[in-house]
Design an enzyme around this catalytic site. Structure first.
Site, short mmCIF file in Angstrom:
data_model
loop_
_atom_site.label_atom_id
_atom_site.label_comp_id
_atom_site.label_asym_id
_atom_site.label_seq_id
_atom_site.Cartn_x
_atom_site.Cartn_y
_atom_site.Cartn_z
N CYS A 88 0.82 -1.50 -0.49
CA CYS A 88 -0.12 -0.60 0.21
C CYS A 88 1.47 1.29 -0.05
CB CYS A 88 -0.79 -0.12 1.46
SG CYS A 88 -2.14 1.15 1.51
N HIS A 130 -8.50 -3.68 -2.22
CA HIS A 130 -7.68 -2.79 -1.31
C HIS A 130 -7.93 -1.27 -1.64
CE1 HIS A 130 -3.49 -1.99 -0.62
NE2 HIS A 130 -4.14 -0.67 -0.98
N GLU A 131 -8.48 -0.46 -2.92
CA GLU A 131 -8.76 1.04 -2.89
C GLU A 131 -10.01 0.56 -2.85
OE1 GLU A 131 -6.33 2.87 -3.98
OE2 GLU A 131 -5.30 1.11 -4.24
N HIS A 134 -10.14 1.87 0.85
CA HIS A 134 -9.61 2.85 1.39
C HIS A 134 -10.79 3.38 1.80
CE1 HIS A 134 -5.51 2.73 1.70
NE2 HIS A 134 -4.98 2.45 0.38
NI NI Z 1 -3.42 1.19 -0.05
#
Ligand code: NI
Length: 181
Positions: A88, A130-131, A134
């Site tokens: 990340c 993953h995004e 976020h």
């Molecule tokens: Ni990340």
């Protein structure tokens, strides 16, 4: 315009991002800024708006073909299991082998305001998971097993201390030159 990537400990990374009501010129500029910041980061493949300090549900990515963007993305289906050595930009230097679904179906809005669906597998699927995390204020640490988290946290703290130690000798002469304590 390129912005510095926010790193672990910044409260913007653990906040929920707001959905975008209207894909207007401001969002297009935000996407441009996110691409600039992603390019300047050197080794990232994707970026979520909170990582440059903007609490909006926007993700950009570049897997070597065209740079693309999606607004208000959500995972509507997921399937399978896949282990990947995940990293990340907001937790620089840390990579952890993590198990997540192998395939996802993502729904969102493109920069023309059209609803789009993307079927993604392996690396692309991992990137979306993953995004989108976020945008929910969720970081890799939150997806680890307790043992992984303990080890990863220790490793990250160690790297942080090393980075601080490496930066310190350059800061002191500057502070002296400016007459600061
Ligand atoms: Ni990340």
């Amino acid at each position: 315009m390129s912005y510095q990537i926010r790193t672990y400990g910044d409260p913007v990374l653990t906040a929920q991002a707001a959905p975008v009501d209207n894909v207007d010129g401001k969002i297009v500029r935000l996407v441009d800024d996110m691409f600039d910041s992603l390019v300047d980061s050197g080794n990232g493949i994707a970026l979520a708006a909170p990582q440059i300090g903007v609490r909006k549900q926007v993700v950009v990515w570049d897997l070597g073909e065209d740079p693309l963007a999606i607004v208000n993305p959500e995972i509507v289906e997921s399937d399978g299991e896949w282990v990947y050595d995940e990293g990340c930009l907001s937790i620089p230097g840390l990579y952890v082998e993590m198990l997540r679904p192998k395939q996802v179906l993502v729904r969102g809005v493109d920069l023309d305001g059209n609803v789009i669906e993307i079927e993604a597998d392996e690396l692309e699927a991992r990137m979306f998971q993953h995004e989108i995390d976020h945008l929910r204020g969720v970081l890799m640490f939150d997806r680890m097993t307790p043992d992984q988290r303990k080890e990863a946290m220790k490793e990250y703290r160690r790297m942080e201390r090393e980075a601080e130690a490496a930066a310190a000798p350059q800061r002191r002469p500057l502070a002296r030159r400016l007459g600061l304590q």
